[in-house]
Design an enzyme around this catalytic site. Structure first.
Site, PDB file in Angstrom:
ATOM      1  N   SER A 112       0.832  -1.208   0.000  1.00 26.53           N
ATOM      2  CA  SER A 112       0.000   0.000   0.000  1.00 26.53           C
ATOM      3  C   SER A 112       0.869   1.262   0.000  1.00 26.53           C
ATOM      4  O   SER A 112       1.582   1.512  -0.962  1.00 26.53           O
ATOM      5  CB  SER A 112      -0.956  -0.042   1.203  1.00 26.53           C
ATOM      6  OG  SER A 112      -1.981   0.913   1.082  1.00 26.53           O
ATOM      7  N   HIS A 267      -7.579  -5.756   0.220  1.00 26.94           N
ATOM      8  CA  HIS A 267      -6.402  -4.895   0.192  1.00 26.94           C
ATOM      9  C   HIS A 267      -5.300  -5.384   1.127  1.00 26.94           C
ATOM     10  O   HIS A 267      -4.120  -5.203   0.842  1.00 26.94           O
ATOM     11  CB  HIS A 267      -6.823  -3.477   0.572  1.00 26.94           C
ATOM     12  CG  HIS A 267      -5.697  -2.490   0.589  1.00 26.94           C
ATOM     13  ND1 HIS A 267      -4.923  -2.228  -0.521  1.00 26.94           N
ATOM     14  CD2 HIS A 267      -5.208  -1.701   1.591  1.00 26.94           C
ATOM     15  CE1 HIS A 267      -4.012  -1.309  -0.214  1.00 26.94           C
ATOM     16  NE2 HIS A 267      -4.165  -0.991   1.055  1.00 26.94           N
TER      17      HIS A 267
END
Length: 290
Positions: A112, A267
């Site tokens: 991320s 995610h």
């Protein structure tokens, strides 16, 4: 370990030492390290820390027989706080870390926010990066998922409530996040105050809140000007939206040697599917060495 090239050392001494922060880290060493194996540097995402990457770092050190450095990026974990929180500044910190520890051609693994830090360093200083593994993020300007704004508000509410127990903080956070694993992840940032009475967040919430929009940005927008030709692995969660199919051509222009691995997850790829992620990384790096 072999010394860094002279040009890089000179550039870092004149630039990084003036700008980069000294980052906290944990070194995971294999039982019998292979000194000719490149080290790995693992970078967490927004609101994370080196603690989140402890298990995967130990597993990669064991399997690859390489030293693995799990870092706390600025304004996270045990690393220093600073009013500036953007990818250029975090890349400065990472480049200085590489120079300070005399790491020769490390593989950068970032999730991320950490993925964009790793990509930034690979593009602007390709001569010091041996490999790149970017997890569920792409080299594009994008609007940060609204969940992160909710998390900030939840953390603000917790501090204002002056809680003394983790359970109290968890109850407040339920209003902003239903998933227990994500609440637990966010609450790893809670620490006991110096008097031992209250819990507080060790991350500078105000600084990170004001920097959320910058976390959607990327440092480069023209792949004709910069690119990284080294081995690159893009790992994406199939239930996540951060690496859409339509950005793959752009990834290929920035990182022409990239390979793509899809993992059935959201995610939070590493924590959701640690074994699938470990296997993908080990196979990629072993193939790159071969």
């Amino acid at each position: 370990m072999l010394p860094l090239r002279g040009a890089w050392r000179h550039r870092c001494l004149s630039r990084c030492s003036k700008r980069g922060l000294s980052l906290a880290y944990t070194l995971h060493e294999p039982h019998k390290p292979q000194l000719d194996h490149a080290p790995l540097i693992v970078l967490h995402g927004l609101f994370g820390s080196k603690q989140n990457n402890r298990s995967i770092s130990k597993a990669l050190a064991r399997d690859l027989k390489s030293r693995v450095y799990a870092l706390d990026l600025r304004n996270h974990g045990d690393s220093p706080h600073d009013a500036v929180h953007d990818y250029a500044a975090m890349a400065d910190d990472l480049e200085e870390f590489i120079q300070q520890h005399d790491l020769r051609l490390p593989t950068l693994i970032g999730h991320s926010m950490g993925a964009k830090v790793a990509m930034t360093v690979a593009l602007r200083s390709p001569q010091v990066v041996g490999g790149l593994i970017a997890v569920d993020n792409a080299p594009v300007d994008a609007i940060l998922k609204s969940d992160f704004h909710k998390y900030v508000q939840g953390m603000r509410d917790i501090e204002q409530a002056q809680v003394s127990r983790q359970a109290e903080a968890n109850d407040i956070l339920k209003k902003y996040e239903e998933a227990l694993p994500i609440r637990q992840f966010l609450l790893t940032n809670l620490v006991r105050s110096s008097d031992g009475e209250l819990l507080r967040f060790r991350i500078p919430i105000k600084t990170l809140a004001s920097s959320l929009d910058k976390m959607g940005d990327f440092s480069f927008n023209n792949p004709d000007e910069v690119r990284y030709d080294g081995p690159t692995l893009i790992v994406r969660g199939t239930k996540s939206h951060y690496v859409a199919d339509d950005v793959l051509p752009l990834i290929g222009r920035f990182f022409p040697m990239f390979k793509l691995v899809d993992i059935d997850s959201g995610h939070w790829v590493i924590s959701e599917k640690p074994e699938a992620f470990r296997k993908a990384v080990v196979e990629f790096l072993e193939d790159a060495e071969g």
